[in-house]
Design a protein around this motif. Structure first.
Motif, PDB file in Angstrom:
ATOM      1  N   CYS A   1      22.734  40.630  -6.752  1.00 50.55           N
ATOM      2  CA  CYS A   1      21.348  40.458  -6.277  1.00 50.55           C
ATOM      3  C   CYS A   1      21.255  40.512  -4.756  1.00 50.55           C
ATOM      4  CB  CYS A   1      20.676  39.248  -6.897  1.00 50.55           C
ATOM      5  SG  CYS A   1      20.946  37.726  -6.033  1.00 50.55           S
ATOM      6  N   ASN A   2      22.395  40.437  -4.037  1.00 49.79           N
ATOM      7  CA  ASN A   2      22.365  40.783  -2.616  1.00 49.79           C
ATOM      8  C   ASN A   2      23.032  42.142  -2.400  1.00 49.79           C
ATOM      9  OD1 ASN A   2      24.980  39.783  -3.121  1.00 49.79           O
ATOM     10  ND2 ASN A   2      25.264  39.136  -1.014  1.00 49.79           N
ATOM     11  N   GLY A   3      23.137  42.918  -3.474  1.00 48.50           N
ATOM     12  CA  GLY A   3      23.694  44.262  -3.393  1.00 48.50           C
ATOM     13  C   GLY A   3      22.657  45.293  -3.804  1.00 48.50           C
ATOM     14  N   GLU A   4      23.091  46.219  -4.647  1.00 41.92           N
ATOM     15  CA  GLU A   4      22.194  47.332  -5.003  1.00 41.92           C
ATOM     16  C   GLU A   4      21.091  46.969  -5.992  1.00 41.92           C
ATOM     17  OE1 GLU A   4      24.176  51.255  -5.950  1.00 41.92           O
ATOM     18  OE2 GLU A   4      25.875  49.898  -5.800  1.00 41.92           O
ATOM     19  N   ARG A   5      21.308  45.903  -6.766  1.00 37.70           N
ATOM     20  CA  ARG A   5      20.417  45.655  -7.913  1.00 37.70           C
ATOM     21  C   ARG A   5      18.917  45.681  -7.561  1.00 37.70           C
ATOM     22  NH1 ARG A   5      23.300  41.657 -11.093  1.00 37.70           N
ATOM     23  NH2 ARG A   5      22.366  40.006  -9.896  1.00 37.70           N
ATOM     24  N   PRO A   6      18.469  44.968  -6.513  1.00 39.70           N
ATOM     25  CA  PRO A   6      17.017  44.981  -6.253  1.00 39.70           C
ATOM     26  C   PRO A   6      16.477  46.346  -5.813  1.00 39.70           C
ATOM     27  CG  PRO A   6      18.129  43.243  -5.015  1.00 39.70           C
ATOM     28  CD  PRO A   6      19.191  44.125  -5.569  1.00 39.70           C
ATOM     29  N   PHE A   7      17.388  47.271  -5.492  1.00 37.84           N
ATOM     30  CA  PHE A   7      16.939  48.585  -5.018  1.00 37.84           C
ATOM     31  C   PHE A   7      16.913  49.624  -6.144  1.00 37.84           C
ATOM     32  CE2 PHE A   7      18.707  46.174  -1.590  1.00 37.84           C
ATOM     33  CZ  PHE A   7      17.708  46.262  -0.628  1.00 37.84           C
ATOM     34  N   MET A   8      17.352  49.207  -7.329  1.00 39.33           N
ATOM     35  CA  MET A   8      17.353  50.125  -8.474  1.00 39.33           C
ATOM     36  C   MET A   8      16.102  49.849  -9.292  1.00 39.33           C
ATOM     37  SD  MET A   8      21.263  49.480  -9.390  1.00 39.33           S
ATOM     38  CE  MET A   8      22.410  50.791  -9.416  1.00 39.33           C
ATOM     39  N   VAL A   9      14.993  50.333  -8.817  1.00 37.88           N
ATOM     40  CA  VAL A   9      13.704  50.029  -9.445  1.00 37.88           C
ATOM     41  C   VAL A   9      13.201  51.258 -10.200  1.00 37.88           C
ATOM     42  CG1 VAL A   9      11.299  49.483  -8.900  1.00 37.88           C
ATOM     43  CG2 VAL A   9      13.134  48.302  -7.722  1.00 37.88           C
ATOM     44  N   GLU A  10      12.770  51.025 -11.445  1.00 38.65           N
ATOM     45  CA  GLU A  10      12.235  52.148 -12.251  1.00 38.65           C
ATOM     46  C   GLU A  10      10.715  52.192 -12.107  1.00 38.65           C
ATOM     47  OE1 GLU A  10      13.352  51.542 -16.301  1.00 38.65           O
ATOM     48  OE2 GLU A  10      15.390  51.073 -15.696  1.00 38.65           O
ATOM     49  N   GLY A  11      10.169  53.364 -11.881  1.00 38.13           N
ATOM     50  CA  GLY A  11       8.711  53.526 -11.823  1.00 38.13           C
ATOM     51  C   GLY A  11       8.116  52.866 -10.587  1.00 38.13           C
ATOM     52  N   GLU A  12       6.867  53.122 -10.357  1.00 38.46           N
ATOM     53  CA  GLU A  12       6.186  52.558  -9.186  1.00 38.46           C
ATOM     54  C   GLU A  12       4.971  51.762  -9.627  1.00 38.46           C
ATOM     55  OE1 GLU A  12       7.408  52.393  -6.365  1.00 38.46           O
ATOM     56  OE2 GLU A  12       9.031  53.819  -6.685  1.00 38.46           O
ATOM     57  N   ALA A  13       4.636  50.738  -8.851  1.00 39.92           N
ATOM     58  CA  ALA A  13       3.444  49.943  -9.164  1.00 39.92           C
ATOM     59  C   ALA A  13       2.208  50.734  -8.723  1.00 39.92           C
ATOM     60  CB  ALA A  13       3.508  48.612  -8.432  1.00 39.92           C
ATOM     61  N   THR A  14       1.243  50.880  -9.623  1.00 38.11           N
ATOM     62  CA  THR A  14       0.019  51.616  -9.296  1.00 38.11           C
ATOM     63  C   THR A  14      -1.191  50.848  -9.831  1.00 38.11           C
ATOM     64  OG1 THR A  14       0.191  52.826 -11.362  1.00 38.11           O
ATOM     65  CG2 THR A  14       1.071  53.939  -9.423  1.00 38.11           C
ATOM     66  N   GLY A  15      -2.377  51.259  -9.425  1.00 41.25           N
ATOM     67  CA  GLY A  15      -3.585  50.623  -9.956  1.00 41.25           C
ATOM     68  C   GLY A  15      -4.802  51.003  -9.137  1.00 41.25           C
ATOM     69  N   ASP A  16      -5.959  51.133  -9.817  1.00 42.54           N
ATOM     70  CA  ASP A  16      -7.192  51.495  -9.112  1.00 42.54           C
ATOM     71  C   ASP A  16      -7.947  50.264  -8.625  1.00 42.54           C
ATOM     72  OD1 ASP A  16      -6.725  54.162  -9.434  1.00 42.54           O
ATOM     73  OD2 ASP A  16      -7.693  54.229 -11.413  1.00 42.54           O
ATOM     74  N   THR A  17      -7.577  49.107  -9.156  1.00 44.23           N
ATOM     75  CA  THR A  17      -8.207  47.865  -8.681  1.00 44.23           C
ATOM     76  C   THR A  17      -7.091  46.905  -8.284  1.00 44.23           C
ATOM     77  OG1 THR A  17      -8.121  46.791 -10.828  1.00 44.23           O
ATOM     78  CG2 THR A  17     -10.093  48.114 -10.367  1.00 44.23           C
ATOM     79  N   ARG A  18      -7.465  45.852  -7.576  1.00 43.10           N
ATOM     80  CA  ARG A  18      -6.478  44.865  -7.139  1.00 43.10           C
ATOM     81  C   ARG A  18      -5.771  44.257  -8.356  1.00 43.10           C
ATOM     82  NH1 ARG A  18      -6.723  39.380  -3.618  1.00 43.10           N
ATOM     83  NH2 ARG A  18      -7.226  38.377  -5.571  1.00 43.10           N
ATOM     84  N   GLU A  19      -6.552  43.930  -9.381  1.00 47.66           N
ATOM     85  CA  GLU A  19      -5.973  43.290 -10.569  1.00 47.66           C
ATOM     86  C   GLU A  19      -4.990  44.227 -11.268  1.00 47.66           C
ATOM     87  OE1 GLU A  19      -9.013  42.682  -9.404  1.00 47.66           O
ATOM     88  OE2 GLU A  19      -8.285  40.669  -8.952  1.00 47.66           O
ATOM     89  N   GLU A  20      -5.370  45.515 -11.348  1.00 46.00           N
ATOM     90  CA  GLU A  20      -4.474  46.490 -11.995  1.00 46.00           C
ATOM     91  C   GLU A  20      -3.152  46.620 -11.228  1.00 46.00           C
ATOM     92  OE1 GLU A  20      -7.850  49.444 -13.856  1.00 46.00           O
ATOM     93  OE2 GLU A  20      -6.389  50.313 -12.485  1.00 46.00           O
ATOM     94  N   LEU A  21      -3.280  46.608  -9.902  1.00 48.39           N
ATOM     95  CA  LEU A  21      -2.066  46.762  -9.096  1.00 48.39           C
ATOM     96  C   LEU A  21      -1.168  45.533  -9.228  1.00 48.39           C
ATOM     97  CD1 LEU A  21      -0.434  48.519  -7.236  1.00 48.39           C
ATOM     98  CD2 LEU A  21      -1.825  47.804  -5.320  1.00 48.39           C
ATOM     99  N   ILE A  22      -1.766  44.346  -9.250  1.00 45.65           N
ATOM    100  CA  ILE A  22      -0.975  43.111  -9.409  1.00 45.65           C
ATOM    101  C   ILE A  22      -0.267  43.143 -10.767  1.00 45.65           C
ATOM    102  CG2 ILE A  22      -1.136  40.584  -9.676  1.00 45.65           C
ATOM    103  CD1 ILE A  22      -3.546  40.744  -7.684  1.00 45.65           C
ATOM    104  N   SER A  23      -1.007  43.582 -11.775  1.00 52.45           N
ATOM    105  CA  SER A  23      -0.452  43.635 -13.119  1.00 52.45           C
ATOM    106  C   SER A  23       0.713  44.641 -13.182  1.00 52.45           C
ATOM    107  CB  SER A  23      -1.593  44.035 -14.058  1.00 52.45           C
ATOM    108  OG  SER A  23      -1.130  44.313 -15.280  1.00 52.45           O
TER     109      SER A  23
END
Ligand code: SF4
Length: 337
Positions: A221-243
């Motif tokens: 968790c202080n190595g590569e793990r947090p940088f291996m993220v699948e997909g991107e967070a998106t949303g047209d409203t604030r709530e959608e993006l938070i979700s």
């Protein structure tokens, strides 16, 4: 009300939603603790307790500046750090964020609520609303940080990759994005993956490399793990993006505190095969219950796949890590043979 610009927000666990701290205008900085001052923590936390947590408390005791501190309710160690910090370290803003153990629809709802609660508290503290645009900018900035980390870490040995990952977690994102590759790496050795919670790059990790090992993956968790993220967070409203952000954090590569060991072990196997590693070093900090419970499962799973495995433990400072030399040497020799 506080002007958050230049105000540091200390964080400790890799599940901390940095995008929200960025969007609120804070400068998030992961504390890695004072490894050399561990004994000072004994007055407040039992010595048979996660050394990372104890090292962070010591760092907090020595840091009387104004700050916010964000904890994740991820394990008992983190909860106790929050309790001790609240009493002893004088934060201007302190928050304990709930993070579910299950990556399912109930977990997702819980985490969405946790993020909304954090946003409410930050808005009250700063007197500033976090807008959809603030969140979008923050999501894009963190995406850039991950991309830059991957670019800079290409071909680097494990200890260097770990140091770089720590920089990405400690520096202001804009500062990190200014870093340039230092040199082309020509590392060689027996290719292995290291997995665990959080390790000292100059301690156990460096010792393993001194024995002719090339760490081709650092699932830490202080190595590569947090940088291996699948997909991107998106949303047209604030709530959608938070979700969507909540979903992205729950879809990440997880540490052993999550309940889905099968998914985690399969991801580890994929990493081993993808990086053409010949074995695994399973190393974790002492007194981490999650990794103590996980090890027999991982050993069985990897054993069934024919992957050689060496179990090591670290006290984070690693002053006596040399005592592990014989075991590391025997493991490396076995792989060479
Ligand atoms: S090992 Fe897991 S619970 Fe512990 S600090 Fe890292 S991400 Fe958080």
């Amino acid at each position: 009300m506080v002007d958050p610009s230049g105000f540091e927000a200390f964080w400790f666990c890799a599940y901390t939603p940095l995008e929200i701290l960025d969007a609120a205008g804070f400068t998030p900085r992961r504390l890695l603790g004072d490894k050399d001052g561990l004994e000072e923590a004994d007055s407040y936390l039992h010595p048979a307790f996660c050394p990372y947590v104890r090292a962070c408390l010591v760092e907090g005791l020595k840091n009387p500046t104004a700050h916010a501190a964000i904890f994740v309710n991820a394990c008992d160690g983190m909860r106790r750090l929050h309790d001790a910090w609240k009493r002893l370290c004088g934060s201007d803003f302190i928050h304990l964020l709930d993070f579910p153990r299950r990556n399912d629809i109930h977990g997702l709802r819980t985490f969405q609520q946790s993020l909304s609660l954090l946003i409410d508290e930050l808005e009250k503290f700063t007197g500033k609303r976090i807008t959809l645009e603030d969140l979008r900018n923050a999501v894009n900035l963190r995406k850039e940080v991950r991309r830059h980390f991957h670019d800079l870490s290409q071909g680097s040995p494990g200890s260097e990759r770990l140091k770089l990952a720590q920089k990405a977690q400690q520096l202001d994102p804009e500062e990190f994005l200014k870093l340039r590759a230092e040199k082309p790496w020509q590392a060689e050795g027996i290719p292995l993956v290291i997995t665990g919670n959080l390790l000292n790059p100059s301690g156990l990790v460096a010792l393993v490399e001194e024995h002719g090992v090339l760490l081709v993956g650092s699932d830490l968790c202080n190595g590569e793990r947090p940088f291996m993220v699948e997909g991107e967070a998106t949303g047209d409203t604030r709530e959608e993006l938070i979700s969507s952000l909540a979903e992205q954090y729950l879809r990440r590569r997880h540490c052993a505190r999550m309940s889905d060991a099968k998914r985690r072990h399969n991801q580890l196997l994929h990493l081993i095969r993808e990086r053409e590693a010949r074995g695994v070093i399973y190393a974790s900090l002492k007194f981490c219950d999650s990794y103590i419970y996980d090890y027999p499962l991982a050993e069985k799973f990897l054993g069934n796949e024919g992957i050689p495995l060496l179990r090591l433990e670290s006290d984070y400072q690693d002053g006596h890590a040399g005592q592990l030399s014989t075991r590391i040497e025997a493991f490396v020799e076995m792989l060479r043979g």
